[in-house]
Motif scaffolding. Structure first.
Motif, PDB file in Angstrom:
ATOM      1  N   VAL A  54      40.940  -1.518 -20.337  1.00 46.36           N
ATOM      2  CA  VAL A  54      40.827  -0.114 -20.735  1.00 46.36           C
ATOM      3  C   VAL A  54      42.205   0.528 -20.578  1.00 46.36           C
ATOM      4  O   VAL A  54      42.864   0.366 -19.552  1.00 46.36           O
ATOM      5  N   ASN A  55      42.617   1.214 -21.616  1.00 47.75           N
ATOM      6  CA  ASN A  55      43.919   1.852 -21.594  1.00 47.75           C
ATOM      7  C   ASN A  55      43.819   3.157 -20.801  1.00 47.75           C
ATOM      8  O   ASN A  55      43.301   4.150 -21.306  1.00 47.75           O
ATOM      9  N   ILE A  56      44.271   3.143 -19.544  1.00 48.35           N
ATOM     10  CA  ILE A  56      44.127   4.343 -18.721  1.00 48.35           C
ATOM     11  C   ILE A  56      45.452   5.037 -18.467  1.00 48.35           C
ATOM     12  O   ILE A  56      46.500   4.395 -18.418  1.00 48.35           O
ATOM     13  N   SER A  57      45.365   6.370 -18.271  1.00 46.65           N
ATOM     14  CA  SER A  57      46.581   7.173 -18.126  1.00 46.65           C
ATOM     15  C   SER A  57      47.312   6.869 -16.821  1.00 46.65           C
ATOM     16  O   SER A  57      48.515   7.060 -16.728  1.00 46.65           O
ATOM     17  N   SER A  58      46.608   6.420 -15.800  1.00 47.43           N
ATOM     18  CA  SER A  58      47.303   5.953 -14.588  1.00 47.43           C
ATOM     19  C   SER A  58      46.425   4.895 -13.930  1.00 47.43           C
ATOM     20  O   SER A  58      45.210   4.979 -13.984  1.00 47.43           O
ATOM     21  N   PRO A  59      47.061   3.870 -13.327  1.00 48.79           N
ATOM     22  CA  PRO A  59      46.263   2.784 -12.766  1.00 48.79           C
ATOM     23  C   PRO A  59      45.396   3.259 -11.602  1.00 48.79           C
ATOM     24  O   PRO A  59      45.788   4.143 -10.853  1.00 48.79           O
ATOM     25  N   MET A  60      44.220   2.652 -11.453  1.00 46.83           N
ATOM     26  CA  MET A  60      43.292   3.008 -10.383  1.00 46.83           C
ATOM     27  C   MET A  60      43.547   2.101  -9.183  1.00 46.83           C
ATOM     28  O   MET A  60      42.657   1.385  -8.729  1.00 46.83           O
ATOM     29  N   PHE A  61      44.801   2.104  -8.713  1.00 44.22           N
ATOM     30  CA  PHE A  61      45.198   1.232  -7.615  1.00 44.22           C
ATOM     31  C   PHE A  61      44.280   1.440  -6.402  1.00 44.22           C
ATOM     32  O   PHE A  61      43.990   2.571  -6.038  1.00 44.22           O
ATOM     33  N   MET A  62      43.852   0.355  -5.796  1.00 40.44           N
ATOM     34  CA  MET A  62      42.920   0.333  -4.674  1.00 40.44           C
ATOM     35  C   MET A  62      41.510   0.786  -5.071  1.00 40.44           C
ATOM     36  O   MET A  62      40.691   1.119  -4.211  1.00 40.44           O
ATOM     37  N   GLY A  63      41.248   0.783  -6.372  1.00 41.04           N
ATOM     38  CA  GLY A  63      39.920   1.158  -6.870  1.00 41.04           C
ATOM     39  C   GLY A  63      38.855   0.266  -6.263  1.00 41.04           C
ATOM     40  O   GLY A  63      39.000  -0.952  -6.207  1.00 41.04           O
ATOM     41  N   ASP A  64      37.789   0.878  -5.787  1.00 38.85           N
ATOM     42  CA  ASP A  64      36.715   0.134  -5.119  1.00 38.85           C
ATOM     43  C   ASP A  64      35.403   0.407  -5.863  1.00 38.85           C
ATOM     44  O   ASP A  64      35.144  -0.168  -6.919  1.00 38.85           O
ATOM     45  N   GLY A  65      34.578   1.303  -5.358  1.00 36.08           N
ATOM     46  CA  GLY A  65      33.289   1.561  -5.996  1.00 36.08           C
ATOM     47  C   GLY A  65      33.406   2.374  -7.278  1.00 36.08           C
ATOM     48  O   GLY A  65      34.289   3.215  -7.409  1.00 36.08           O
ATOM     49  N   LEU A  66      32.515   2.088  -8.228  1.00 33.90           N
ATOM     50  CA  LEU A  66      32.446   2.852  -9.471  1.00 33.90           C
ATOM     51  C   LEU A  66      31.054   3.465  -9.588  1.00 33.90           C
ATOM     52  O   LEU A  66      30.075   2.890  -9.119  1.00 33.90           O
ATOM     53  N   ALA A  67      30.975   4.637 -10.247  1.00 34.27           N
ATOM     54  CA  ALA A  67      29.670   5.230 -10.538  1.00 34.27           C
ATOM     55  C   ALA A  67      29.809   6.087 -11.778  1.00 34.27           C
ATOM     56  O   ALA A  67      30.802   6.811 -11.924  1.00 34.27           O
ATOM     57  N   LEU A  68      28.841   5.994 -12.690  1.00 35.06           N
ATOM     58  CA  LEU A  68      28.904   6.806 -13.907  1.00 35.06           C
ATOM     59  C   LEU A  68      28.210   8.144 -13.656  1.00 35.06           C
ATOM     60  O   LEU A  68      27.045   8.193 -13.270  1.00 35.06           O
TER      61      LEU A  68
END
Ligand SMILES: *[C@@H]1O[C@H](CO)[C@@H](O)[C@H](O)[C@H]1NC(C)=O
Length: 349
Positions: A254-268
């Motif tokens: 996914v082309n994102i505007s800034s990296p989600m460094f240390m990204g852990d949990g996701l929720a919509l």
């Protein structure tokens, strides 16, 4: 008088003493550093939070994942020492004090392993729980439990001592297939409805993003099923987000505007808005093109010293879990409502 004050006054006394010799000087420096840390901790701990705060007492220190169980009006939390706890809210007292974690699952089948990612399957009245050997990285499994009786519905081994794995997060599709991430091998295990078959989603693209740290460590981590029929998954050390088809045959970055460094949990939060919990802050990503690309639009910073790990949606709002509880005997843990601040991205207001 709080702990910070005590430590500071002891430090001052030691410092005065310390002038006498080098041993004292060294130990004084150590005490100063320690007291600065304690003061920082106390300050962070006493900071008032905006929004709802769910505070509960627990016998354990580390809680990796939280899910909101709407049907039973409770949060379920995974125990790093193995097992699942419930925090039942009382009527009209969602954020009140006196809440306790009660153990609902403690399964001898995988004693010695941690319980990490959780997901509720409301249609089938069950909880999926990821089991992993978080220290030795020699075991990974997925278990399903009945949400009313806590009877185990299935227990599926994903990997044993022959390989290094550390199963982490799980989500499921409408057919009840579960998708479990492995941050060590950068794969996703797909477990069938009844746990009887396991297949592997693997793509060179999952390992194509370079770590922002000088070592590999943690790759595929938080995962969500998107209602349009694909998966979104974050790679912790590179900060990349992948979009994957349900068989892993079609994977893109996914082309994102800034990296989600240390990204852990996701929720919509909605099909266009995704919460990404990343250790020190929680971010909101928005996509207007079906997650080909996404923009970072909002940020929320909670109690950093407790280490944010995952988020769950309750009443249309994101609630963030924190790994660490503080205190002895019955440690205090908190789940905080994410109050997002807009980053002022023009086309996404
Ligand atoms: C995790 O559980 C498996 C299955 O029971 C067991 O073989 C393994 O020894 C456990 N790992 C640890 C670290 O206790």
């Amino acid at each position: 008088m709080n702990l910070g004050v005590v430590v500071t006054s002891v430090t001052c006394k030691l410092l005065t003493f310390g002038m006498a010799g080098s041993w004292f000087t060294t130990s004084s420096v150590f005490v100063v550093i320690l007291s600065v840390l304690v003061l920082a901790l106390v300050t962070l701990e006493n900071t008032k939070h905006k929004g709802e705060v769910v505070e509960y007492r627990s016998r354990g220190w580390m809680r990796e994942c939280v899910v909101w169980d709407e049907e039973n009006k409770r949060f379920l939390v995974s125990n790093m020492e193995g097992g699942v706890g419930e925090i039942r809210l009382r009527d009209g007292d969602s954020a009140g004090g006196g809440l306790r974690e009660e153990t609902v699952v403690r399964d001898l089948e995988y004693l010695g392993n941690a319980t990490v990612g959780l997901q509720i399957d409301p249609a089938r009245n069950r909880l999926l729980a990821v089991i992993t050997d978080s220290i030795g990285n020699r075991y990974s499994a997925l278990a399903a439990y009945d949400l009313k009786t806590w009877k185990r519905l299935y227990f599926t081994k994903l990997s044993g001592p022959e390989s290094i794995t550390m199963a982490n997060d799980v989500d499921l599709d409408p057919e009840g297939n579960a998708y479990v991430t492995d941050p060590k091998q950068n794969i996703i295990w797909k477990v069938s409805l009844d746990g009887s078959t396991v297949s592997v989603l693997s793509s060179p693209i999952f390992a194509s993003q370079s770590s922002k740290l000088p070592f590999k460590g943690i790759g595929l981590n938080g995962i969500v099923y998107h209602p349009d029929g694909f998966l979104l998954v974050v790679h912790t050390f590179s900060g990349a987000i992948f979009k994957s088809s349900l068989d892993g045959g079609d994977v893109s970055v996914v082309n994102i505007s800034s990296p989600m460094f240390m990204g852990d949990g996701l929720a919509l939060l909605s099909p266009e808005k995704m919460v990404v919990v990343a250790s020190l802050s929680t971010r909101l990503l928005e996509s207007r093109d079906g997650w080909k690309s996404a923009q970072l639009t909002h940020r929320y910073v909670g109690p950093m010293h407790r280490l944010a790990t995952t988020a769950t949606i309750k009443d249309g709002k994101a609630f963030v879990n924190h790994m660490f509880g503080f205190g002895f005997g019955n440690g205090k843990h908190i789940i905080t409502e994410a109050i997002f601040k807009s980053l002022g991205v023009p086309s996404y207001t």
